[in-house]
Design an enzyme around this catalytic site. Structure first.
Site, PDB file in Angstrom:
ATOM      1  N   PRO A 179       7.578  56.662  57.734  1.00 38.93           N
ATOM      2  CA  PRO A 179       7.046  55.363  58.164  1.00 38.93           C
ATOM      3  C   PRO A 179       5.542  55.260  57.892  1.00 38.93           C
ATOM      4  O   PRO A 179       4.805  56.225  58.129  1.00 38.93           O
ATOM      5  CB  PRO A 179       7.308  55.340  59.673  1.00 38.93           C
ATOM      6  N   GLY A 203       0.981  58.568  60.928  1.00 41.50           N
ATOM      7  CA  GLY A 203       0.238  59.828  61.054  1.00 41.50           C
ATOM      8  C   GLY A 203       0.901  60.977  60.323  1.00 41.50           C
ATOM      9  O   GLY A 203       0.506  62.122  60.483  1.00 41.50           O
ATOM     10  N   LEU A 204       1.912  60.652  59.515  1.00 38.95           N
ATOM     11  CA  LEU A 204       2.655  61.716  58.834  1.00 38.95           C
ATOM     12  C   LEU A 204       2.329  61.782  57.338  1.00 38.95           C
ATOM     13  O   LEU A 204       3.059  62.404  56.561  1.00 38.95           O
ATOM     14  CB  LEU A 204       4.159  61.533  59.066  1.00 38.95           C
ATOM     15  N   GLY A 205       1.250  61.132  56.946  1.00 43.12           N
ATOM     16  CA  GLY A 205       0.752  61.294  55.574  1.00 43.12           C
ATOM     17  C   GLY A 205       1.513  60.513  54.530  1.00 43.12           C
ATOM     18  O   GLY A 205       1.617  60.950  53.379  1.00 43.12           O
ATOM     19  N   SER A 206       2.033  59.330  54.898  1.00 41.32           N
ATOM     20  CA  SER A 206       2.812  58.579  53.903  1.00 41.32           C
ATOM     21  C   SER A 206       1.949  58.126  52.726  1.00 41.32           C
ATOM     22  O   SER A 206       2.382  58.202  51.581  1.00 41.32           O
ATOM     23  CB  SER A 206       3.522  57.383  54.540  1.00 41.32           C
ATOM     24  N   SER A 207       0.715  57.689  52.986  1.00 42.37           N
ATOM     25  CA  SER A 207      -0.071  57.186  51.840  1.00 42.37           C
ATOM     26  C   SER A 207      -0.436  58.310  50.880  1.00 42.37           C
ATOM     27  O   SER A 207      -0.435  58.118  49.657  1.00 42.37           O
ATOM     28  CB  SER A 207      -1.300  56.389  52.265  1.00 42.37           C
ATOM     29  N   ALA A 227       1.371  60.990  50.336  1.00 46.67           N
ATOM     30  CA  ALA A 227       2.600  61.346  49.615  1.00 46.67           C
ATOM     31  C   ALA A 227       2.892  60.314  48.521  1.00 46.67           C
ATOM     32  O   ALA A 227       3.267  60.669  47.401  1.00 46.67           O
ATOM     33  CB  ALA A 227       3.770  61.456  50.592  1.00 46.67           C
ATOM     34  N   ASP A 232      -4.562  65.545  53.612  1.00 45.81           N
ATOM     35  CA  ASP A 232      -3.205  64.997  53.434  1.00 45.81           C
ATOM     36  C   ASP A 232      -2.731  65.182  52.003  1.00 45.81           C
ATOM     37  O   ASP A 232      -1.588  65.569  51.757  1.00 45.81           O
ATOM     38  CB  ASP A 232      -3.185  63.495  53.781  1.00 45.81           C
TER      39      ASP A 232
END
Ligand code: PMV
Length: 321
Positions: A101, A105-109, A111, A152
């Site tokens: 999502p 805070g899980l580093g989507s951008s 990735a 990230d």
């Protein structure tokens, strides 16, 4: 192969969790991060259309339509790759599929940025080295995050567990055994850049105090490496708990995150904290291994986007060539 005979390429890159040192890493501290089992896939193929496009979840946009604000990361990275290595001869279609999502805070951008850089370069028959690839991916992340530390991008590109600082770069941490974490997305999306500015304000107000917390974050980051590599989960949990109090003091937490942490801080865990910029986003907990599944069931009934993950995971992969 795509319809007109050109090879199509898919690259995938993972999201990440920060185990210690988020925010403080922006100000020079060591931070410990690991890639997770949620990935972004970016496919590049030649297109029958008149111009190159980016699409995701049914939204489609032209790469060169400058008035269009959608897909800032993919657009920035693709343009940079094309200016570095030359534009493709025919229009291309770039398709993004994400399991992470946005704003969680899980580093989507990061990735998205890493997978786009690798897929577009490979489509052109190029294989930029790690330094150039991470440079380009960081430019993509800047399009949405302002001035990220780079952790990230490094965690996503290299995979595994990494110790990172702005000065000394990335040190891979070899792990003999995986560590299981519970990740819980609060459901509240937020902008990393806004949280980074809020923390900068705190630093301005209390520079001496802030500096000592940055130094402490480095020491605890190094201790966390020891705890993680020796499998000392109670110690790792204790470090996470203390780091959470610092994150709270600098303004990364709020009432609803404190409430979320209160729900996961049961006898089933060694520790828990915000992961990433906070203000919303996600928390991680370090469960007692035999209680992990039960804890997930309990938390998932209230927070639907919760999952267990064993870290570390693989970094950037080219999935088809
Ligand atoms: O919330 P995220 O995934 O954007 O994590 C960012 C981590 C920060 O330390 C807050 C910023 C950074 O670039 O290091």
């Amino acid at each position: 192969l795509s319809g007109n005979g050109d090879p199509s390429v898919t690259a995938s890159a993972p999201g990440k969790v920060i185990i210690t040192g988020e925010h403080f890493v922006v100000h020079g501290a060591y931070a410990l991060a690991a890639s997770i089992n949620r990935r972004v896939r970016v496919s590049v193929s030649s297109s029958e259309g008149a111009s190159s496009t980016i699409s995701s979840r049914g939204v489609i946009s032209g790469i060169y339509s400058d008035s269009d604000r959608s897909f800032p990361v993919v657009r920035t990275v693709a343009k940079r790759i094309f200016s570095e290595f030359g534009k493709p001869k025919k229009p291309v279609s770039i398709v993004v599929a994400s399991e992470i999502p946005a704003g969680s805070g899980l580093g989507s951008s990061a990735a998205v940025s890493v997978a786009t850089a690798a897929a577009t370069a490979r489509y052109l028959g190029k294989e930029p080295g790690e330094d150039l690839l991470s440079d380009i991916a960081l430019e993509g992340e800047r399009a949405v995050h302002g001035s990220p530390s780079g952790i990230d991008v490094q965690a996503s590109m290299r995979g595994g567990m990494i110790l990172f600082s702005k000065n000394s770069g990335t040190k891979p941490i070899p792990m003999d055994r995986a560590i299981q974490l519970l990740v819980v997305f609060s459901g509240k999306q937020r902008r990393t850049s806004e949280l980074i500015s809020k923390v900068a304000q705190k630093k301005k107000e209390f520079p001496g105090l802030f500096k000592h917390l940055v130094d402490s974050a480095s020491f605890f980051g190094l201790q966390a490496v020891d705890a993680a590599t020796t499998g000392d989960l109670p110690y790792l949990g204790a470090i996470m708990n203390l780091m959470e109090t610092s994150l709270s003091w600098i303004g990364a937490s709020n009432k609803s995150l404190d409430n979320l942490l209160e729900q996961v801080q049961t006898d089933d865990v060694f520790g828990a904290k915000i992961t990433g910029a906070g203000g919303g986003g996600s928390v991680i907990a370090l469960p007692k291994p035999e209680r992990a599944e039960a804890l997930l069931r309990e938390v998932a009934s209230r927070y639907s986007h919760s999952f267990l993950c064993k870290v570390p995971e693989k970094g950037l992969l080219i999935e088809e060539g």
